[in-house]
Design a protein around this motif. Sequence first.
Motif, PDB file in Angstrom:
ATOM      1  N   UNK A 285       0.831  -1.201   0.000  1.00 24.06           N
ATOM      2  CA  UNK A 285       0.000   0.000   0.000  1.00 24.06           C
ATOM      3  C   UNK A 285       0.870   1.257   0.000  1.00 24.06           C
ATOM      4  N   UNK A 286       1.981   1.188   0.716  1.00 22.60           N
ATOM      5  CA  UNK A 286       2.876   2.340   0.806  1.00 22.60           C
ATOM      6  C   UNK A 286       3.522   2.675  -0.535  1.00 22.60           C
ATOM      7  N   UNK A 287       3.881   1.654  -1.328  1.00 22.29           N
ATOM      8  CA  UNK A 287       4.696   1.911  -2.504  1.00 22.29           C
ATOM      9  C   UNK A 287       4.035   1.776  -3.854  1.00 22.29           C
ATOM     10  N   UNK A 288       2.759   1.353  -3.899  1.00 22.37           N
ATOM     11  CA  UNK A 288       2.186   1.040  -5.208  1.00 22.37           C
ATOM     12  C   UNK A 288       2.028   2.264  -6.108  1.00 22.37           C
ATOM     13  N   UNK A 289       1.921   3.461  -5.517  1.00 22.02           N
ATOM     14  CA  UNK A 289       1.744   4.662  -6.347  1.00 22.02           C
ATOM     15  C   UNK A 289       2.976   5.558  -6.343  1.00 22.02           C
ATOM     16  N   UNK A 290       4.135   4.989  -6.003  1.00 25.82           N
ATOM     17  CA  UNK A 290       5.350   5.796  -5.889  1.00 25.82           C
ATOM     18  C   UNK A 290       5.653   6.543  -7.179  1.00 25.82           C
ATOM     19  N   UNK A 291       5.492   5.893  -8.316  1.00 25.81           N
ATOM     20  CA  UNK A 291       5.770   6.515  -9.614  1.00 25.81           C
ATOM     21  C   UNK A 291       4.498   6.853 -10.375  1.00 25.81           C
TER      22      UNK A 291
ATOM     23  N   UNK B   3       1.623   7.417  -9.240  1.00 28.34           N
ATOM     24  CA  UNK B   3       0.907   8.502  -8.588  1.00 28.34           C
ATOM     25  C   UNK B   3       1.433   9.865  -9.009  1.00 28.34           C
ATOM     26  N   UNK B   4       2.762   9.973  -9.117  1.00 34.70           N
ATOM     27  CA  UNK B   4       3.353  11.218  -9.600  1.00 34.70           C
ATOM     28  C   UNK B   4       2.916  11.502 -11.042  1.00 34.70           C
ATOM     29  N   UNK B   5       2.820  10.447 -11.848  1.00 35.49           N
ATOM     30  CA  UNK B   5       2.409  10.628 -13.234  1.00 35.49           C
ATOM     31  C   UNK B   5       0.963  11.123 -13.309  1.00 35.49           C
ATOM     32  N   UNK B   6       0.071  10.518 -12.512  1.00 35.62           N
ATOM     33  CA  UNK B   6      -1.335  10.919 -12.544  1.00 35.62           C
ATOM     34  C   UNK B   6      -1.540  12.326 -12.007  1.00 35.62           C
ATOM     35  N   UNK B   7      -0.742  12.725 -11.025  1.00 41.01           N
ATOM     36  CA  UNK B   7      -0.873  14.082 -10.472  1.00 41.01           C
ATOM     37  C   UNK B   7      -0.206  15.125 -11.362  1.00 41.01           C
ATOM     38  N   UNK B   8       0.503  14.689 -12.379  1.00 38.74           N
ATOM     39  CA  UNK B   8       1.164  15.605 -13.291  1.00 38.74           C
ATOM     40  C   UNK B   8       2.468  16.171 -12.773  1.00 38.74           C
ATOM     41  N   UNK B   9       3.013  15.577 -11.712  1.00 38.51           N
ATOM     42  CA  UNK B   9       4.247  16.099 -11.115  1.00 38.51           C
ATOM     43  C   UNK B   9       5.489  15.342 -11.575  1.00 38.51           C
ATOM     44  N   UNK B  10       5.305  14.229 -12.290  1.00 39.51           N
ATOM     45  CA  UNK B  10       6.460  13.436 -12.708  1.00 39.51           C
ATOM     46  C   UNK B  10       7.327  14.214 -13.695  1.00 39.51           C
ATOM     47  N   UNK B  11       6.703  14.822 -14.695  1.00 46.85           N
ATOM     48  CA  UNK B  11       7.470  15.596 -15.678  1.00 46.85           C
ATOM     49  C   UNK B  11       8.177  16.779 -15.022  1.00 46.85           C
TER      50      UNK B  11
ATOM     51  N   UNK C  44       7.018  -0.854  -5.790  1.00 43.63           N
ATOM     52  CA  UNK C  44       7.612   0.176  -6.643  1.00 43.63           C
ATOM     53  C   UNK C  44       7.755  -0.332  -8.069  1.00 43.63           C
ATOM     54  N   UNK C  45       8.113  -1.617  -8.228  1.00 44.24           N
ATOM     55  CA  UNK C  45       8.211  -2.194  -9.561  1.00 44.24           C
ATOM     56  C   UNK C  45       6.851  -2.203 -10.251  1.00 44.24           C
ATOM     57  N   UNK C  46       5.802  -2.571  -9.525  1.00 47.00           N
ATOM     58  CA  UNK C  46       4.452  -2.535 -10.097  1.00 47.00           C
ATOM     59  C   UNK C  46       4.074  -1.118 -10.495  1.00 47.00           C
ATOM     60  N   UNK C  47       4.473  -0.144  -9.689  1.00 47.28           N
ATOM     61  CA  UNK C  47       4.175   1.255  -9.983  1.00 47.28           C
ATOM     62  C   UNK C  47       4.860   1.714 -11.258  1.00 47.28           C
TER      63      UNK C  47
END
Length: 277
Positions: free
Chosen positions: A80-86, A88-96, A166-169
């Motif tokens: 639960x802690x790590x599934x949206x590590x990456x 989640x950033x992409x969906x929030x638009x903060x990854x770029x 994190x890998x799944x993310x």
Amino acid sequence: MNPLSCVHMAQIRAIAGKEFRDRIRNRWVLAVSIVFAAFALATAYFGAAAQGSVGFQGIEPMIASLVSLTIYLLPLIALILGFDALVGERERGTLNLLLAYPISRAELLIGKYLGLAGALTCATLAGFGLAGVAIVARAPSADWYQYAGFVVSAVLLGWVFLSLAVSASAFCASRTSASGIAIALWFFFVLVYDLLLLGALVVTGGAVLGPLFPLLLMLNPADIFRILNIFGPGDLHTMFGLVSVFPAALAQPVFLGLVMLAWIAAPLGLAAWRFNR
């Protein structure tokens, strides 16, 4: 290009520090620590209530109960802690935005993992550590070492499932699919794998899978965690199932610890490869 060829520790520390501070601010570490401490104390003092007794009954039955509890609870919390590590950033638009800074994808991935691992480690050590102080304060020193070994193995178990999360993310395109994969991983490794292995052993009569049994157990980090805790100063063999017939020659803590580290590194390497693409 090797995704790990340009990695700078300063950037990794910055990302890890931010991730860790975020978990501290939202009281995630405190909440999980309380959960671990409460379950550990309840298991220690009321684990034998069904037999008509309460209180500390000894380190072996306590660790046996805690191992069974930890296998269900800790992997789920790590996933639960790590599934949206990456993702989640992409969906929030903060990854770029993050990647626009002078930071590589490998540094972002490693930094996020280390920050989350630090938060999970603090929660595990605080929860089980505080409970351990209360439980084994008057116990023999051998019990302290055995309980400390349990706590260290629990930290490794959390790191493994956090790496899987994190890998799944890294592979999923949305938080919904990542959460589904995380739950599927929990079901497979915690609930399904041993049932499939036991069924295969029964069907084949052990003739085919018997020699491969130790290797098959090491393909499940939850089983490795069990093995690490049944080959201690006390005798916990009779309190577990499949892992109780694991050969003692292979149950060396250093060897099994290295296998757990491989379980951590492999999903992270896979995530780095995918994220770099």
